[in-house]
Write a protein that holds these residues in place. Sequence first.
Motif, PDB file in Angstrom:
ATOM      1  N   ARG A 103      12.448  19.039 -37.721  1.00 20.17           N
ATOM      2  CA  ARG A 103      12.340  17.853 -36.793  1.00 20.17           C
ATOM      3  C   ARG A 103      11.130  17.740 -36.289  1.00 20.17           C
ATOM      4  NH1 ARG A 103      15.166  20.268 -32.115  1.00 20.17           N
ATOM      5  NH2 ARG A 103      14.369  18.588 -31.184  1.00 20.17           N
ATOM      6  N   ALA A 104      10.234  18.443 -36.520  1.00 16.96           N
ATOM      7  CA  ALA A 104       8.592  18.561 -36.007  1.00 16.96           C
ATOM      8  C   ALA A 104       7.914  17.608 -36.563  1.00 16.96           C
ATOM      9  CB  ALA A 104       7.949  19.655 -35.970  1.00 16.96           C
ATOM     10  N   ALA A 105       6.881  16.678 -35.883  1.00 17.22           N
ATOM     11  CA  ALA A 105       5.866  15.900 -36.502  1.00 17.22           C
ATOM     12  C   ALA A 105       4.614  16.218 -35.805  1.00 17.22           C
ATOM     13  CB  ALA A 105       6.268  14.233 -35.975  1.00 17.22           C
ATOM     14  N   PRO A 106       3.639  16.018 -36.804  1.00 20.81           N
ATOM     15  CA  PRO A 106       2.096  16.385 -36.150  1.00 20.81           C
ATOM     16  C   PRO A 106       1.598  15.829 -34.933  1.00 20.81           C
ATOM     17  CG  PRO A 106       1.966  15.770 -38.652  1.00 20.81           C
ATOM     18  CD  PRO A 106       3.689  15.455 -38.008  1.00 20.81           C
ATOM     19  N   GLY A 107       1.078  16.728 -33.832  1.00 19.63           N
ATOM     20  CA  GLY A 107       0.831  16.384 -32.783  1.00 19.63           C
ATOM     21  C   GLY A 107       1.774  17.071 -31.852  1.00 19.63           C
ATOM     22  N   GLN A 108       3.043  17.394 -32.110  1.00 22.76           N
ATOM     23  CA  GLN A 108       3.800  17.873 -31.190  1.00 22.76           C
ATOM     24  C   GLN A 108       3.412  19.708 -31.230  1.00 22.76           C
ATOM     25  OE1 GLN A 108       7.589  16.709 -33.132  1.00 22.76           O
ATOM     26  NE2 GLN A 108       7.909  16.036 -31.110  1.00 22.76           N
ATOM     27  N   PHE A 109       4.209  20.164 -30.234  1.00 25.48           N
ATOM     28  CA  PHE A 109       3.867  21.754 -29.838  1.00 25.48           C
ATOM     29  C   PHE A 109       5.220  22.459 -29.768  1.00 25.48           C
ATOM     30  CE2 PHE A 109       4.157  19.589 -25.819  1.00 25.48           C
ATOM     31  CZ  PHE A 109       4.654  20.693 -24.988  1.00 25.48           C
ATOM     32  N   VAL A 110       5.255  23.828 -29.841  1.00 27.47           N
ATOM     33  CA  VAL A 110       6.143  24.625 -29.329  1.00 27.47           C
ATOM     34  C   VAL A 110       5.619  25.413 -28.248  1.00 27.47           C
ATOM     35  CG1 VAL A 110       7.145  24.787 -31.689  1.00 27.47           C
ATOM     36  CG2 VAL A 110       5.317  26.308 -31.102  1.00 27.47           C
ATOM     37  N   GLN A 111       6.829  25.784 -27.290  1.00 26.80           N
ATOM     38  CA  GLN A 111       6.655  26.915 -26.416  1.00 26.80           C
ATOM     39  C   GLN A 111       6.970  28.387 -26.825  1.00 26.80           C
ATOM     40  OE1 GLN A 111       4.380  25.498 -23.746  1.00 26.80           O
ATOM     41  NE2 GLN A 111       5.815  26.078 -22.317  1.00 26.80           N
TER      42      GLN A 111
ATOM     43  N   ARG B 219      12.547  42.245 -24.804  1.00 24.44           N
ATOM     44  CA  ARG B 219      12.735  41.663 -23.497  1.00 24.44           C
ATOM     45  C   ARG B 219      13.899  42.213 -22.747  1.00 24.44           C
ATOM     46  NH1 ARG B 219      12.344  35.198 -24.594  1.00 24.44           N
ATOM     47  NH2 ARG B 219      12.671  35.307 -22.341  1.00 24.44           N
ATOM     48  N   PRO B 220      13.704  42.690 -21.409  1.00 25.55           N
ATOM     49  CA  PRO B 220      14.942  43.223 -20.750  1.00 25.55           C
ATOM     50  C   PRO B 220      16.049  42.402 -20.473  1.00 25.55           C
ATOM     51  CG  PRO B 220      12.871  43.060 -19.312  1.00 25.55           C
ATOM     52  CD  PRO B 220      12.640  42.426 -20.761  1.00 25.55           C
ATOM     53  N   SER B 221      17.042  42.627 -19.829  1.00 22.41           N
ATOM     54  CA  SER B 221      17.958  41.715 -19.582  1.00 22.41           C
ATOM     55  C   SER B 221      17.539  41.095 -18.294  1.00 22.41           C
ATOM     56  CB  SER B 221      19.282  42.474 -19.584  1.00 22.41           C
ATOM     57  OG  SER B 221      19.543  43.413 -18.721  1.00 22.41           O
ATOM     58  N   ALA B 222      16.874  41.705 -17.375  1.00 20.26           N
ATOM     59  CA  ALA B 222      16.613  41.406 -16.242  1.00 20.26           C
ATOM     60  C   ALA B 222      15.580  40.397 -16.146  1.00 20.26           C
ATOM     61  CB  ALA B 222      16.153  42.508 -15.365  1.00 20.26           C
ATOM     62  N   PRO B 223      15.185  39.679 -15.117  1.00 23.98           N
ATOM     63  CA  PRO B 223      14.338  38.564 -15.203  1.00 23.98           C
ATOM     64  C   PRO B 223      12.550  38.909 -15.200  1.00 23.98           C
ATOM     65  CG  PRO B 223      15.490  38.322 -13.059  1.00 23.98           C
ATOM     66  CD  PRO B 223      16.006  39.511 -13.834  1.00 23.98           C
ATOM     67  N   ALA B 224      12.697  40.163 -14.885  1.00 24.43           N
ATOM     68  CA  ALA B 224      11.277  40.606 -14.465  1.00 24.43           C
ATOM     69  C   ALA B 224      10.491  40.822 -15.780  1.00 24.43           C
ATOM     70  CB  ALA B 224      11.134  42.005 -13.764  1.00 24.43           C
ATOM     71  N   ILE B 225      10.385  39.820 -16.790  1.00 24.63           N
ATOM     72  CA  ILE B 225       9.425  39.857 -18.010  1.00 24.63           C
ATOM     73  C   ILE B 225       8.139  39.513 -17.617  1.00 24.63           C
ATOM     74  CG2 ILE B 225       9.439  38.920 -20.363  1.00 24.63           C
ATOM     75  CD1 ILE B 225      12.277  37.890 -19.986  1.00 24.63           C
ATOM     76  N   ASP B 226       7.239  40.230 -18.236  1.00 24.63           N
ATOM     77  CA  ASP B 226       5.697  40.178 -18.100  1.00 24.63           C
ATOM     78  C   ASP B 226       5.006  40.077 -19.735  1.00 24.63           C
ATOM     79  OD1 ASP B 226       3.368  39.749 -17.084  1.00 24.63           O
ATOM     80  OD2 ASP B 226       3.117  41.839 -16.721  1.00 24.63           O
ATOM     81  N   PRO B 227       4.655  38.920 -19.838  1.00 24.36           N
ATOM     82  CA  PRO B 227       4.342  37.500 -19.072  1.00 24.36           C
ATOM     83  C   PRO B 227       5.741  36.802 -19.034  1.00 24.36           C
ATOM     84  CG  PRO B 227       2.535  37.751 -20.659  1.00 24.36           C
ATOM     85  CD  PRO B 227       3.603  38.898 -21.155  1.00 24.36           C
ATOM     86  N   LEU B 228       5.743  36.232 -18.034  1.00 23.18           N
ATOM     87  CA  LEU B 228       7.052  35.418 -17.566  1.00 23.18           C
ATOM     88  C   LEU B 228       7.268  34.205 -18.440  1.00 23.18           C
ATOM     89  CD1 LEU B 228       9.701  35.092 -15.864  1.00 23.18           C
ATOM     90  CD2 LEU B 228       8.389  33.872 -14.206  1.00 23.18           C
ATOM     91  N   LEU B 229       6.086  33.369 -18.487  1.00 19.31           N
ATOM     92  CA  LEU B 229       6.280  32.133 -19.264  1.00 19.31           C
ATOM     93  C   LEU B 229       5.842  31.899 -20.494  1.00 19.31           C
ATOM     94  CD1 LEU B 229       4.606  30.175 -16.184  1.00 19.31           C
ATOM     95  CD2 LEU B 229       6.844  30.252 -16.488  1.00 19.31           C
ATOM     96  N   ARG B 230       6.452  30.893 -21.411  1.00 20.97           N
ATOM     97  CA  ARG B 230       6.233  30.792 -22.672  1.00 20.97           C
ATOM     98  C   ARG B 230       4.695  30.050 -22.862  1.00 20.97           C
ATOM     99  NH1 ARG B 230      11.544  28.876 -22.398  1.00 20.97           N
ATOM    100  NH2 ARG B 230      12.919  29.909 -23.912  1.00 20.97           N
ATOM    101  N   ARG B 231       4.060  30.379 -23.876  1.00 21.34           N
ATOM    102  CA  ARG B 231       2.881  29.655 -24.079  1.00 21.34           C
ATOM    103  C   ARG B 231       2.707  28.638 -25.072  1.00 21.34           C
ATOM    104  NH1 ARG B 231       2.574  33.341 -20.250  1.00 21.34           N
ATOM    105  NH2 ARG B 231       0.592  34.272 -19.757  1.00 21.34           N
ATOM    106  N   PRO B 232       2.136  27.290 -24.823  1.00 21.66           N
ATOM    107  CA  PRO B 232       2.362  26.306 -25.755  1.00 21.66           C
ATOM    108  C   PRO B 232       1.242  26.487 -26.890  1.00 21.66           C
ATOM    109  CG  PRO B 232       0.964  25.830 -23.779  1.00 21.66           C
ATOM    110  CD  PRO B 232       1.307  27.090 -23.593  1.00 21.66           C
ATOM    111  N   PHE B 233       1.578  25.998 -28.083  1.00 19.00           N
ATOM    112  CA  PHE B 233       0.938  26.100 -29.335  1.00 19.00           C
ATOM    113  C   PHE B 233       0.994  24.824 -30.037  1.00 19.00           C
ATOM    114  CE2 PHE B 233       1.700  30.722 -28.279  1.00 19.00           C
ATOM    115  CZ  PHE B 233       0.432  30.923 -28.064  1.00 19.00           C
ATOM    116  N   SER B 234      -0.066  24.154 -30.498  1.00 23.47           N
ATOM    117  CA  SER B 234       0.332  23.000 -31.709  1.00 23.47           C
ATOM    118  C   SER B 234       0.628  23.788 -32.861  1.00 23.47           C
ATOM    119  CB  SER B 234      -1.291  22.279 -31.495  1.00 23.47           C
ATOM    120  OG  SER B 234      -2.316  23.152 -32.039  1.00 23.47           O
ATOM    121  N   LEU B 235       1.126  22.591 -33.726  1.00 24.04           N
ATOM    122  CA  LEU B 235       1.466  23.208 -35.057  1.00 24.04           C
ATOM    123  C   LEU B 235       0.388  22.698 -36.215  1.00 24.04           C
ATOM    124  CD1 LEU B 235       5.204  21.374 -34.447  1.00 24.04           C
ATOM    125  CD2 LEU B 235       4.717  23.630 -34.751  1.00 24.04           C
ATOM    126  N   CYS B 236       0.211  23.907 -36.782  1.00 21.56           N
ATOM    127  CA  CYS B 236      -0.999  23.626 -37.621  1.00 21.56           C
ATOM    128  C   CYS B 236      -0.310  23.231 -38.933  1.00 21.56           C
ATOM    129  CB  CYS B 236      -1.733  24.961 -37.896  1.00 21.56           C
ATOM    130  SG  CYS B 236      -2.952  24.970 -39.023  1.00 21.56           S
TER     131      CYS B 236
END
Length: 273
Positions: A23-31, A40-57
């Motif tokens: 589905r992807a097109a150049p210029g889009q990104f993934v988290q 990853r634990p079942s509890a929400p205390a994940i470190d780091p918490l957030l996903r990181r954005p990366f462009s598609l090479c």
Amino acid sequence: MLAHEGDGEICRLTLHAPEIARRAAPGQFVQVHPVPVALRPSAPAIDPLLRRPFSLCEIRPEEGEITLIYRVVGRGTRVLSSVPAGAELDLLGPLGRSFPDPRAGRGLLVLVGGGLGIPPMAAAARWAAQARRDAVAILGARTARYLAGAREVAASGMPVVTVTDDGSAGQQGIVTEPLDRMLRHGAAAAAGRPGAANPVGEVWACGPEPMLAAVKELCTAAGVPCFVSVERFMGCGFGACLGCTVPRAGGGYLKTCQDGPVFPAEEVVLGGF
């Protein structure tokens, strides 16, 4: 994860992600969440918490694979860099607005990539080649070490003009210098080659914001359409957190994750920060 290689600072990650690749097109990104799913634990205390954005090479729908190139700059990318091949990662994507269909444009397409703005130009270069669009790339970085993604751009077969601040690869200078020559005199002049001028019809750019601002200024003066891929910190990637806004020309703000990251240059105010 099919492969993960790097030198401790610049890393190349190849992922088996058939639906995203389809589905992807150049210029889009993934988290990407940097912590493997199995750890990853079942509890929400994940470190780091957030996903990181990366462009598609690279986007390879026929193999169901995507490639990301990133630099280790903080905790999230440091954690990600330690994940071995074979691990399963949590991805969200493809996200955002892509570059326009190269078949819709006219004239020479110029791809301008600076630093970590080079990797997404690889996907764009392959797209342009598949569309048989006449195109050339201008790639620049501080030194040869930071030209990550240039090899993938060259693999598309399009001509590449390389510049570095210190002259360790290609010409010494910055990307706006060959772009300016190209806008004025055509592609052959920018590459230092004899030949008939090939007028520029469109410019796509990705890189540091001061570079994007300078590219926009040159294209505006030349009357050439320009599309810029803007980088922002992103918490969610789908418009909920409002952490990635960019000023809209004429007032208000746009969400980089939803309205971009690719914008017609005239739509946004590039502050140069």
